[in-house]
Design a protein around this motif. Structure first.
Motif, PDB file in Angstrom:
ATOM      1  N   GLU A  15      -1.935  13.001   6.707  1.00 18.04           N
ATOM      2  CA  GLU A  15      -1.165  13.129   7.856  1.00 18.04           C
ATOM      3  C   GLU A  15      -1.491  14.553   8.474  1.00 18.04           C
ATOM      4  O   GLU A  15      -1.869  15.554   7.698  1.00 18.04           O
ATOM      5  CB  GLU A  15       0.290  13.464   7.652  1.00 18.04           C
ATOM      6  N   LYS A  19      -7.085  13.822  13.114  1.00 12.56           N
ATOM      7  CA  LYS A  19      -7.864  12.534  13.442  1.00 12.56           C
ATOM      8  C   LYS A  19      -7.977  12.177  14.735  1.00 12.56           C
ATOM      9  O   LYS A  19      -9.018  11.970  15.142  1.00 12.56           O
ATOM     10  CB  LYS A  19      -7.435  11.317  12.501  1.00 12.56           C
ATOM     11  N   ARG A  53       2.535  -3.526  14.389  1.00  8.77           N
ATOM     12  CA  ARG A  53       2.535  -1.907  14.330  1.00  8.77           C
ATOM     13  C   ARG A  53       3.900  -1.482  14.298  1.00  8.77           C
ATOM     14  O   ARG A  53       4.486  -0.728  13.493  1.00  8.77           O
ATOM     15  CB  ARG A  53       1.734  -1.229  15.130  1.00  8.77           C
ATOM     16  N   LEU A  57       5.610   0.727  11.502  1.00  9.76           N
ATOM     17  CA  LEU A  57       6.004   1.889  11.356  1.00  9.76           C
ATOM     18  C   LEU A  57       7.341   2.157  11.860  1.00  9.76           C
ATOM     19  O   LEU A  57       7.888   3.395  11.447  1.00  9.76           O
ATOM     20  CB  LEU A  57       5.168   2.602  12.521  1.00  9.76           C
ATOM     21  N   PHE A  73      -0.144  -5.243   7.081  1.00  9.10           N
ATOM     22  CA  PHE A  73      -1.346  -4.496   7.781  1.00  9.10           C
ATOM     23  C   PHE A  73      -2.405  -5.245   7.582  1.00  9.10           C
ATOM     24  O   PHE A  73      -3.468  -5.142   8.391  1.00  9.10           O
ATOM     25  CB  PHE A  73      -1.448  -3.221   6.519  1.00  9.10           C
ATOM     26  N   ARG A  77      -4.986  -6.193  10.553  1.00 10.70           N
ATOM     27  CA  ARG A  77      -6.284  -5.768  10.827  1.00 10.70           C
ATOM     28  C   ARG A  77      -7.256  -6.926  10.893  1.00 10.70           C
ATOM     29  O   ARG A  77      -8.184  -6.924  11.812  1.00 10.70           O
ATOM     30  CB  ARG A  77      -6.521  -5.189   9.207  1.00 10.70           C
ATOM     31  N   ARG A  99      -8.118   4.960  11.504  1.00  6.37           N
ATOM     32  CA  ARG A  99      -7.623   4.470  10.154  1.00  6.37           C
ATOM     33  C   ARG A  99      -8.295   3.043  10.215  1.00  6.37           C
ATOM     34  O   ARG A  99      -8.161   2.283  11.237  1.00  6.37           O
ATOM     35  CB  ARG A  99      -6.110   4.453  10.343  1.00  6.37           C
ATOM     36  N   SER A 103      -6.921   3.122   4.590  1.00  4.69           N
ATOM     37  CA  SER A 103      -5.662   3.506   4.390  1.00  4.69           C
ATOM     38  C   SER A 103      -4.935   2.383   3.803  1.00  4.69           C
ATOM     39  O   SER A 103      -3.986   2.864   3.108  1.00  4.69           O
ATOM     40  CB  SER A 103      -5.274   3.661   6.043  1.00  4.69           C
ATOM     41  N   SER A 104      -5.060   1.156   3.774  1.00  5.82           N
ATOM     42  CA  SER A 104      -4.538   0.251   2.929  1.00  5.82           C
ATOM     43  C   SER A 104      -4.808   0.558   1.734  1.00  5.82           C
ATOM     44  O   SER A 104      -3.804   0.288   0.692  1.00  5.82           O
ATOM     45  CB  SER A 104      -4.726  -1.067   3.361  1.00  5.82           C
ATOM     46  N   TYR A 107      -2.573   3.788   0.788  1.00  8.62           N
ATOM     47  CA  TYR A 107      -1.375   4.107   1.107  1.00  8.62           C
ATOM     48  C   TYR A 107      -0.238   2.787   0.549  1.00  8.62           C
ATOM     49  O   TYR A 107       0.429   2.974  -0.307  1.00  8.62           O
ATOM     50  CB  TYR A 107      -0.823   4.067   2.577  1.00  8.62           C
ATOM     51  N   GLN A 108      -1.005   1.603   0.495  1.00 14.20           N
ATOM     52  CA  GLN A 108      -0.342   0.752  -0.187  1.00 14.20           C
ATOM     53  C   GLN A 108      -0.988   0.376  -1.680  1.00 14.20           C
ATOM     54  O   GLN A 108      -0.267   0.096  -2.578  1.00 14.20           O
ATOM     55  CB  GLN A 108      -0.784  -0.771   0.707  1.00 14.20           C
ATOM     56  N   ASP A 161       7.051   8.860  11.277  1.00 18.71           N
ATOM     57  CA  ASP A 161       7.012   7.606  11.066  1.00 18.71           C
ATOM     58  C   ASP A 161       7.346   7.101   9.461  1.00 18.71           C
ATOM     59  O   ASP A 161       7.576   8.159   8.857  1.00 18.71           O
ATOM     60  CB  ASP A 161       5.647   6.737  11.538  1.00 18.71           C
ATOM     61  N   PHE A 163       5.809   6.441   6.929  1.00 19.18           N
ATOM     62  CA  PHE A 163       5.018   6.831   6.005  1.00 19.18           C
ATOM     63  C   PHE A 163       4.999   8.460   5.947  1.00 19.18           C
ATOM     64  O   PHE A 163       4.708   8.909   4.810  1.00 19.18           O
ATOM     65  CB  PHE A 163       3.471   6.203   5.966  1.00 19.18           C
TER      66      PHE A 163
END
Ligand code: TYD
Length: 227
Positions: A15, A19, A53, A57, A73, A77, A99, A103-104, A107-108, A161, A163
């Motif tokens: 974050e 970006k 999305r 989010l 996600f 994608r 992203r 990111s998956s 984050y996941q 959001d 995350f």
């Protein structure tokens, strides 16, 4: 497998790394040179993915667990890849995506504690052969990124959001995970210091992308866009 004709560049990082600003700046420069640039983002980027999305989010899917979120996600994608990214690359365009699959993974996979096999299987289905030619990882300490993201929130731009609400420790783990990916895939990934000034960062990113643009001879050119 890389794209046949276009160029696929993704931006990744935690974050508050800047970006969105940097990707817009890069798009502007490339367009001013006459390149046909598609600027897109994840989760989202196609009508189907934008619908997902919101579910992700807003936190609406959180109660159903991280596996469910990871699958959503991936669904978003795949729609984005098949409806938007692949056709753009086949048309010789430069695709810049805010992203993507890393990111998956981070984050996941890492902070969501999902098994690497599961994440890898989802990734394979989601990207279906469309891999980034280049991934720019905007790196900065978690605390600095969160501070920036918080200031952005306080300015009334956006609410944090699902995350962004997590703790500094989690964000630091994500930073390490992005750096790990870069170390394992040095040909694709470039780590750039997001703590340097905005102009210096933009220059560094442009010099990396320039080296990739030059050898691709069949990129589509259009009438240069003026800012
Ligand atoms: P977004 O509002 O696009 O913000 P930013 O990219 O500036 O942080 O939010 C995307 C959020 O979704 C972000 O917190 C990271 C998360 N995310 C995942 O958890 N997995 C993914 O595969 C993607 C693409 C995003």
């Amino acid at each position: 497998m890389s794209s046949a004709t276009g160029l696929f560049v993704t931006f990744e990082g935690g974050e508050g790394a800047g970006k969105s600003t940097q990707i817009r700046r890069l798009a502007d420069v490339l367009r001013s040179r006459g390149h046909d640039v598609l600027l897109t983002r994840e989760p989202g980027g196609s009508p189907g993915a934008e619908a997902v999305r919101h579910v992700l989010l807003s936190g609406a899917a959180e109660a159903f667990g991280t596996r469910m979120e990871a699958i959503l996600f991936a669904a978003a994608r795949n729609d984005h890849v098949e409806e938007v990214i692949r056709p753009a690359l086949e048309a010789g365009r430069i695709v810049l995506c805010d992203r993507f699959m890393d990111s998956s993974r981070v984050y996941q996979g890492i902070t969501g504690n999902l098994e690497p096999d599961f994440i890898e299987t989802l990734q394979r289905v989601a990207v279906n052969g469309v891999m980034p030619d280049c991934t720019l990882i905007l790196d900065l300490p978690a605390r600095a990124g969160l501070e920036r993201a918080r200031r952005r929130g306080a300015a009334g731009d956006v609410a944090p959001d699902r995350f962004e609400k997590e703790e500094v420790e989690t964000h630091e783990k994500r930073r390490e995970a992005f750096l790990d990916i870069a170390a394992r895939e040095p040909e694709r990934c470039h780590v750039v210091n997001a703590m340097q000034g905005e102009q210096a960062l933009a220059d560094e990113i442009l010099s990396i992308v320039d080296q990739l643009v030059a050898p691709v001879t069949d990129l589509k050119m259009v009438e240069p866009a003026h800012e």
